[in-house]
Write a protein that holds these residues in place. Structure first.
Motif, short mmCIF file in Angstrom:
data_model
loop_
_atom_site.label_atom_id
_atom_site.label_comp_id
_atom_site.label_asym_id
_atom_site.label_seq_id
_atom_site.Cartn_x
_atom_site.Cartn_y
_atom_site.Cartn_z
N HIS A 150 -7.44 40.81 7.30
CA HIS A 150 -6.67 41.85 7.99
C HIS A 150 -7.06 43.20 7.41
CE1 HIS A 150 -3.18 40.92 4.89
NE2 HIS A 150 -4.36 40.99 4.32
N SER B 197 -4.93 45.18 6.14
CA SER B 197 -3.89 45.56 5.16
C SER B 197 -4.43 45.90 3.76
CB SER B 197 -2.82 44.48 5.08
OG SER B 197 -2.27 44.26 6.37
N GLN C 207 -4.41 49.49 2.88
CA GLN C 207 -3.20 50.16 2.39
C GLN C 207 -3.33 50.38 0.89
OE1 GLN C 207 0.58 48.29 3.08
NE2 GLN C 207 0.03 47.54 5.12
N ARG D 298 -11.26 35.67 10.57
CA ARG D 298 -10.50 34.46 10.26
C ARG D 298 -11.19 33.25 10.85
NH1 ARG D 298 -4.22 36.36 11.29
NH2 ARG D 298 -4.55 38.37 10.28
N GLN E 131 -8.63 45.23 13.87
CA GLN E 131 -7.24 45.66 13.67
C GLN E 131 -7.21 47.14 13.33
OE1 GLN E 131 -5.45 43.36 10.48
NE2 GLN E 131 -4.70 41.82 11.93
N GLU F 259 -4.74 49.38 10.81
CA GLU F 259 -3.64 49.39 9.86
C GLU F 259 -3.04 50.79 9.85
OE1 GLU F 259 -3.27 46.52 8.45
OE2 GLU F 259 -1.57 46.95 7.15
N PHE G 114 4.23 41.35 2.61
CA PHE G 114 4.07 42.71 2.06
C PHE G 114 5.07 43.72 2.61
CE2 PHE G 114 1.55 42.91 5.91
CZ PHE G 114 0.86 41.71 5.90
N THR G 115 5.99 43.26 3.46
CA THR G 115 7.02 44.17 3.97
C THR G 115 8.40 43.53 3.84
OG1 THR G 115 6.44 43.31 6.15
CG2 THR G 115 5.65 45.52 5.63
N GLY H 121 2.46 43.79 14.10
CA GLY H 121 3.31 43.47 12.97
C GLY H 121 3.67 44.78 12.28
N SER H 122 4.80 44.79 11.59
CA SER H 122 5.17 46.03 10.92
C SER H 122 6.26 45.76 9.90
CB SER H 122 5.72 47.03 11.95
OG SER H 122 6.97 46.59 12.44
N GLY H 123 6.63 46.77 9.17
CA GLY H 123 7.75 46.61 8.25
C GLY H 123 7.81 47.75 7.24
N ALA I 274 4.58 50.32 7.20
CA ALA I 274 3.19 49.95 7.53
C ALA I 274 3.22 49.17 8.83
CB ALA I 274 2.59 49.10 6.42
N PHE I 275 2.11 49.20 9.49
CA PHE I 275 1.96 48.33 10.66
C PHE I 275 0.51 47.87 10.74
CE2 PHE I 275 1.27 52.68 12.22
CZ PHE I 275 0.04 52.56 12.83
N GLY I 276 0.31 46.77 11.44
CA GLY I 276 -1.05 46.28 11.68
C GLY I 276 -1.13 45.76 13.09
N1 DAH Z 1 -1.68 42.18 8.29
C1 DAH Z 1 -0.87 41.53 9.27
C2 DAH Z 1 -1.70 40.52 10.04
O1 DAH Z 1 -2.85 40.58 10.01
C3 DAH Z 1 -0.32 42.53 10.24
C4 DAH Z 1 0.68 43.44 9.62
C5 DAH Z 1 2.02 43.11 9.65
C6 DAH Z 1 0.29 44.59 8.99
C7 DAH Z 1 2.95 43.93 9.09
C8 DAH Z 1 1.23 45.42 8.41
C9 DAH Z 1 2.57 45.08 8.48
O2 DAH Z 1 0.91 46.55 7.82
O3 DAH Z 1 3.49 45.91 7.92
O4 DAH Z 1 -1.14 39.70 10.67
#
Ligand code: DAH
Length: 360
Positions: A190, A192, A195, A223, A236, A238, A279-280, A304-306, A327-329
């Protein structure tokens, strides 16, 4: 006696009279030749080793002495005349040959050019560019990072320690070489880890100048996965915004704004559905719903986020008591599929021009 057999068109009758000149026959014959081999053969017939004129010259000794001189002069003249005709015809045939080969090799400079075929930007790259433009316009920096990543950045620093069950959801490709953490390098699963990389590079500025961390990091991810909705390589983006007072409300505002601009419609709703990411905390799945258009009325999962987990903020090199943020991805293929109404992810990677040309 080894006298040559009598020849037709003998140049000189050995009886003493001058016969019809052989060179007249020769001139006709040589001038009618249409190829160099034919011409050489015709020349040999008259002045080759056993040619008519050559043999007649050899026969001079048999003539009465008083005739030898005049016949000798006549034969020399005939031989010269054959040689001249030969040379002239040869020149003509060589010119013809050269002309023919030039004509065969000729390039028709009046033909229209073939053209280079104009390339186009791949639809996923278009999304990448749009995402960068939109986030840059709301003050996000754009960062780039390695696709071959250390285990620590990809997992451990993101609260995903070795043997954590969440790791198995992101099985990936490993490189036959260890990172500085002593674990095998891997293809990042990912974006992430960016970050952590970006935050650690800017943590000092955050603390000294109160500058927020506000960044997106788009890129390739990997993956062990392959079907209509999963590809072993995908993209992705981020997002990370950390300062002293960044809340979920900011996330909601930023992401909703992004979606409305990306899909070029305000007729779009966003909701946050509780979820889990290591991570969130709290974590949320971002869903969106179009209120018009072909996808109208259906909730679609988009990201995804948090709120960044305190132990991750610590791995950023920042005090989690002081710094907070989100953060979000999001998947770039997913955004592209929704924008253009594409049903099968594999179309992006097959390189079929009939598909790709629609976006050029
Ligand atoms: N890294 C996660 C994935 O690949 C996606 C993600 C979810 C990124 C939540 C984030 C986050 O920064 O806060 O599925």
């Amino acid at each position: 006696m080894n006298k040559p057999a009598p020849q037709r068109a003998s140049p000189i009758g050995f009886s003493g009279e001058t016969s019809q000149s052989a060179d007249i026959d020769a001139v006709f014959e040589l001038s009618a030749c249409n190829s160099l081999p034919q011409l050489d053969a015709a020349k040999a017939k008259y002045i080759g080793k056993n040619g008519i004129i050559t043999l007649a010259m050899k026969g001079l000794s048999e003539l009465a002495i008083e005739n030898r001189k005049t016949h000798g002069i006549e034969l020399n003249r005939q031989r010269d005349s054959v040689e001249k005709t030969y040379a002239a015809r040869r020149q003509v045939l060589e010119h013809i040959k050269q002309y023919d080969s030039l004509a065969a090799e000729a390039i028709d400079v009046t033909l229209p050019g073939r053209g280079r075929g104009q390339g186009g930007i791949h639809p996923v790259m278009k999304t990448w560019q749009r995402v960068e433009e939109i986030f840059a316009s709301i003050g996000f920096d754009v960062a780039d990072g390695p696709e071959i990543e250390a285990d620590w950045f990809n997992f451990t620093a993101l609260n995903n320690p070795p043997n954590h069950p969440a790791r198995s959801m992101q099985d990936t490709f490993y490189v036959d070489m260890n990172g500085t953490d002593g674990l095998p390098l891997l293809l990042r699963t990912h974006t992430s880890p960016m970050q952590v990389r970006y935050a650690r590079m800017h943590a000092a500025d955050v603390m000294a100048q109160g500058k927020p961390i506000k960044v997106i990091a788009p890129g390739r991810t990997y993956r062990v996965d392959s079907d209509a909705t999963h590809s072993p390589m995908f993209h992705q983006v981020e997002g990370l915004w950390i300062a002293e007072d960044i809340s979920f409300a900011d996330l909601k505002g930023v992401y909703t704004d992004f979606l409305r601009r990306f899909f070029e419609t305000n007729e779009l709703q966003v909701r946050f559905r509780p979820s889990y990411f290591p991570f969130t905390e709290p974590s949320a799945e971002i869903d969106m719903k179009f209120e018009s258009g072909p996808l109208k009325g259906k909730w679609l999962e988009i990201s995804g986020s948090g709120q960044v987990h305190p132990s991750v903020v610590k791995n950023f090199g920042l005090d989690p008591e002081k710094y907070i943020g989100f953060a979000f991805g999001s998947g770039l293929e997913r955004l592209t599929m929704l924008r253009y109404g594409i049903g099968d992810l594999r179309l992006f990677f097959e390189g079929d021009l009939r598909f790709l040309k629609q976006f050029a």
